[in-house]
Scaffold this motif. Sequence first.
Motif, mmCIF file in Angstrom:
data_model
loop_
_atom_site.group_PDB
_atom_site.id
_atom_site.type_symbol
_atom_site.label_atom_id
_atom_site.label_comp_id
_atom_site.label_asym_id
_atom_site.label_seq_id
_atom_site.Cartn_x
_atom_site.Cartn_y
_atom_site.Cartn_z
ATOM 1 N N LEU A 178 48.885 62.022 27.823
ATOM 2 C CA LEU A 178 48.415 61.957 26.500
ATOM 3 C C LEU A 178 48.602 62.932 25.642
ATOM 4 C CD1 LEU A 178 46.708 60.322 24.381
ATOM 5 C CD2 LEU A 178 44.644 61.179 25.341
ATOM 6 N N THR A 179 48.183 64.212 26.137
ATOM 7 C CA THR A 179 48.620 65.328 25.255
ATOM 8 C C THR A 179 49.500 65.916 25.009
ATOM 9 O OG1 THR A 179 47.936 66.628 27.511
ATOM 10 C CG2 THR A 179 45.902 66.402 25.932
ATOM 11 N N LEU A 180 50.683 65.798 25.817
ATOM 12 C CA LEU A 180 51.850 66.387 25.724
ATOM 13 C C LEU A 180 52.714 65.324 24.841
ATOM 14 C CD1 LEU A 180 54.557 67.714 28.381
ATOM 15 C CD2 LEU A 180 55.195 66.254 26.542
ATOM 16 N N PRO A 181 52.893 64.140 24.747
ATOM 17 C CA PRO A 181 53.374 63.320 23.941
ATOM 18 C C PRO A 181 52.930 63.680 22.378
ATOM 19 C CG PRO A 181 52.866 61.850 25.845
ATOM 20 C CD PRO A 181 52.307 63.396 25.923
ATOM 21 N N VAL A 182 51.368 63.599 22.169
ATOM 22 C CA VAL A 182 50.809 63.837 21.098
ATOM 23 C C VAL A 182 51.074 64.944 20.405
ATOM 24 C CG1 VAL A 182 48.598 64.169 19.950
ATOM 25 C CG2 VAL A 182 48.764 62.183 21.584
ATOM 26 N N LYS A 228 67.238 69.708 13.387
ATOM 27 C CA LYS A 228 67.866 70.517 14.633
ATOM 28 C C LYS A 228 66.711 71.468 15.076
ATOM 29 C CE LYS A 228 72.494 69.384 14.464
ATOM 30 N NZ LYS A 228 73.924 70.138 14.291
ATOM 31 N N GLY A 229 66.477 72.370 14.103
ATOM 32 C CA GLY A 229 65.570 73.416 14.406
ATOM 33 C C GLY A 229 64.006 72.928 15.003
ATOM 34 N N MET A 230 63.742 71.792 14.276
ATOM 35 C CA MET A 230 62.243 71.453 14.664
ATOM 36 C C MET A 230 62.194 70.709 15.989
ATOM 37 S SD MET A 230 60.406 72.003 12.242
ATOM 38 C CE MET A 230 58.682 71.046 12.731
ATOM 39 N N ILE A 231 63.253 70.108 16.351
ATOM 40 C CA ILE A 231 63.214 69.623 17.762
ATOM 41 C C ILE A 231 63.358 70.618 18.775
ATOM 42 C CG2 ILE A 231 64.672 68.368 19.539
ATOM 43 C CD1 ILE A 231 65.576 66.502 17.020
ATOM 44 N N ALA A 232 63.975 71.609 18.634
ATOM 45 C CA ALA A 232 64.184 72.993 19.334
ATOM 46 C C ALA A 232 62.660 73.545 19.359
ATOM 47 C CB ALA A 232 65.110 73.725 19.000
ATOM 48 N N ALA A 233 62.210 73.625 18.138
ATOM 49 C CA ALA A 233 60.809 74.505 18.151
ATOM 50 C C ALA A 233 59.818 73.399 18.926
ATOM 51 C CB ALA A 233 60.434 74.768 16.694
ATOM 52 N N GLY A 234 59.968 72.260 18.692
ATOM 53 C CA GLY A 234 58.857 71.451 19.419
ATOM 54 C C GLY A 234 58.800 71.519 20.784
ATOM 55 N N SER A 235 60.099 71.529 21.374
ATOM 56 C CA SER A 235 60.389 71.610 22.928
ATOM 57 C C SER A 235 60.017 73.117 23.305
ATOM 58 C CB SER A 235 62.060 71.696 23.274
ATOM 59 O OG SER A 235 62.272 70.326 22.959
ATOM 60 N N VAL A 236 60.266 74.246 22.580
ATOM 61 C CA VAL A 236 59.733 75.605 22.972
ATOM 62 C C VAL A 236 58.226 75.631 23.064
ATOM 63 C CG1 VAL A 236 59.561 77.906 22.184
ATOM 64 C CG2 VAL A 236 61.870 76.785 22.186
ATOM 65 N N THR A 237 57.435 74.886 21.979
ATOM 66 C CA THR A 237 56.081 74.934 22.066
ATOM 67 C C THR A 237 55.648 74.233 23.105
ATOM 68 O OG1 THR A 237 56.117 75.143 19.618
ATOM 69 C CG2 THR A 237 54.051 74.195 20.602
ATOM 70 N N VAL A 238 55.846 72.990 23.577
ATOM 71 C CA VAL A 238 55.227 72.348 24.754
ATOM 72 C C VAL A 238 55.759 73.060 25.948
ATOM 73 C CG1 VAL A 238 55.325 70.018 23.541
ATOM 74 C CG2 VAL A 238 57.312 70.707 24.898
ATOM 75 N N SER A 239 56.877 73.755 26.067
ATOM 76 C CA SER A 239 56.921 74.509 27.176
ATOM 77 C C SER A 239 56.147 75.542 27.302
ATOM 78 C CB SER A 239 58.564 74.936 27.163
ATOM 79 O OG SER A 239 59.349 73.859 27.209
ATOM 80 N N ILE A 240 55.919 76.259 26.266
ATOM 81 C CA ILE A 240 54.841 77.272 26.332
ATOM 82 C C ILE A 240 53.450 76.816 26.643
ATOM 83 C CG2 ILE A 240 53.800 79.271 25.208
ATOM 84 C CD1 ILE A 240 56.446 79.570 23.678
ATOM 85 N N PHE A 241 53.150 75.847 26.171
ATOM 86 C CA PHE A 241 51.699 75.103 26.378
ATOM 87 C C PHE A 241 51.789 74.841 27.856
ATOM 88 C CE2 PHE A 241 50.283 73.262 22.109
ATOM 89 C CZ PHE A 241 50.258 74.279 21.569
ATOM 90 N N LEU A 271 49.286 70.704 12.376
ATOM 91 C CA LEU A 271 49.065 69.315 12.960
ATOM 92 C C LEU A 271 48.988 69.071 14.215
ATOM 93 C CD1 LEU A 271 51.758 67.675 10.710
ATOM 94 C CD2 LEU A 271 49.567 67.353 10.529
ATOM 95 N N VAL A 272 49.638 70.096 15.050
ATOM 96 C CA VAL A 272 49.368 70.155 16.518
ATOM 97 C C VAL A 272 47.918 70.271 16.814
ATOM 98 C CG1 VAL A 272 49.949 71.611 18.750
ATOM 99 C CG2 VAL A 272 51.841 70.903 16.977
ATOM 100 N N LEU A 273 47.352 71.235 16.297
ATOM 101 C CA LEU A 273 45.811 71.576 16.459
ATOM 102 C C LEU A 273 45.259 70.365 15.939
ATOM 103 C CD1 LEU A 273 45.501 75.316 15.198
ATOM 104 C CD2 LEU A 273 45.706 74.420 17.576
ATOM 105 N N ALA A 274 45.511 69.666 15.030
ATOM 106 C CA ALA A 274 44.624 68.378 14.726
ATOM 107 C C ALA A 274 44.683 67.208 15.702
ATOM 108 C CB ALA A 274 45.101 68.010 13.354
ATOM 109 N N GLY A 275 46.189 67.213 16.299
ATOM 110 C CA GLY A 275 46.321 66.205 17.215
ATOM 111 C C GLY A 275 45.606 66.484 18.476
ATOM 112 N N ARG A 276 45.621 67.795 18.885
ATOM 113 C CA ARG A 276 45.026 68.253 20.225
ATOM 114 C C ARG A 276 43.260 67.704 19.908
ATOM 115 N NH1 ARG A 276 45.685 71.133 25.158
ATOM 116 N NH2 ARG A 276 47.601 70.906 24.798
#
Length: 471
Positions: free
Chosen positions: A37-41, A58-71, A130-135
């Motif tokens: 649940l948490t990773l897709p959200v 492009k940058g947002m998709i890359a940044a999103g992937s980096v963020t979930v990897s660091i999480f 938005l990630v904090l709100a989603g979490r």
Amino acid sequence: MPQVWTVPRQRSASTTVLPYLRSPSSQRTRALRAWMLTLPVDLSAFLVPLVWNQDYWKGMIAAGSVTVSIFALGGLYVGRRHISFLDELPQLCVRLLAAAAVVALIAAARHDSVEYVAGFMRVVAIAAALVLAGRMLTRMAVLTARRRRWVEHSTIIVGGGPIATELARLLRRYPEYGLHFAGFVDVTSTSHDRSDSQPLIGDLNDLEEVIRILHCEVVLIADVACSDAELLRVARLPGVAACDLWVVPRLREFHSRHGIPDHIGAIGVRRVTRPSLTGPQFALKRVFDVIIAATSLLLLSPVLLLCAIVTRIGGGPGILFRQERIGRYGRPFELLKFRSMRLADDTESQTTWSVAADPRIGPVGRFLRRTSLDELPQLWNILRGDMTVVGPRPERPYFVDRFSADYPEYAMRHRVPVGLTGLAQVSGLRGDTPISDRARFDNYYIENWSLWLDIKVIVRTVIEVVRGGGR
């Protein structure tokens, strides 16, 4: 009506399995994990700004992937018993800042325009909020599902003392921990009452069978009255290893300052993480082995040829030494080495322990062993699948039987493929060194395995070879 389960026993019939109320939701939600649940959200929340601004897609998709990897590296997708958004908030903020720093460096390197980078980072800042709100929303959703018992996991408590009893009471009363109490498993001399309120469903030797019958997914070890060695033996059983394993630390008042502390009703608990010895990551280890072995055979072919020539000149016919060794799951295979000793009959070869000052070793063999060049033909064993690059060193059947009888943990080495080099060897445990020390280091490697640990062992092996620290 509760269902009565009977666990097959070879011991006293006085220990009976008491009623266990099956949990329908536990059966339905067995496969659910926290990240589902948490990773897709998290990823979806990070990409929401693309709805109104596609300039930086492009940058947002890359940044999103980096963020979930660091999480993921920070353990923010691991299941927790006590769920609180405020507990996670500091870790989330720190890792969002780390991800933003990485993204900013990449954006600055790729784009000379300060205006572009500034605009991109403003969008990243909105995505982080938005990630904090989603979490926060996912935490509320999980708590609601747990409290309504839509999601729960069947749990066995191992122990018979007051902490185990209190944990059972807490799990019954507070469903927000997401665990359905199935019953106690304890040593034979248990203090449990024979009542429905404290259902004793088996002792330690029954644990694996009880897990199978009751379809349990979680084992919680509390204050069981047995030795650490016995508890470790039980925890390593395949049936137990398939479950999520949680423990109550003996000094639970002194929790680690690292990570996010977890608890059940203010009783500190800690999840025991064990490496997966199967699946995609271990398959990647095999790919790594094939690449290393094939590349090394190609690059070292002149060295292999030279070793074969000096072995033939120094020791006569019989360049390669072939010997039966024991591999993963106790399967025998034929190990290859450059011959460094005089020829011996099969009985002597299989049952004689070699040491550094062995008179059977000639000058050429001594050089090959000191530089570990005699081990190079095992690259073919690796390519063939008999061995891996890093793992416990293989041993002869005679000594495997002998050491397994003398050292209970020795046989546990064979949970993984045997290796060309290992943590024990780069830690100075080569040649005539204590077997108990080798087994302990080998099992430590297995229980803490990662690809990075393999790389560290390989680097240390290269250093040892250059220094001539062989046998």
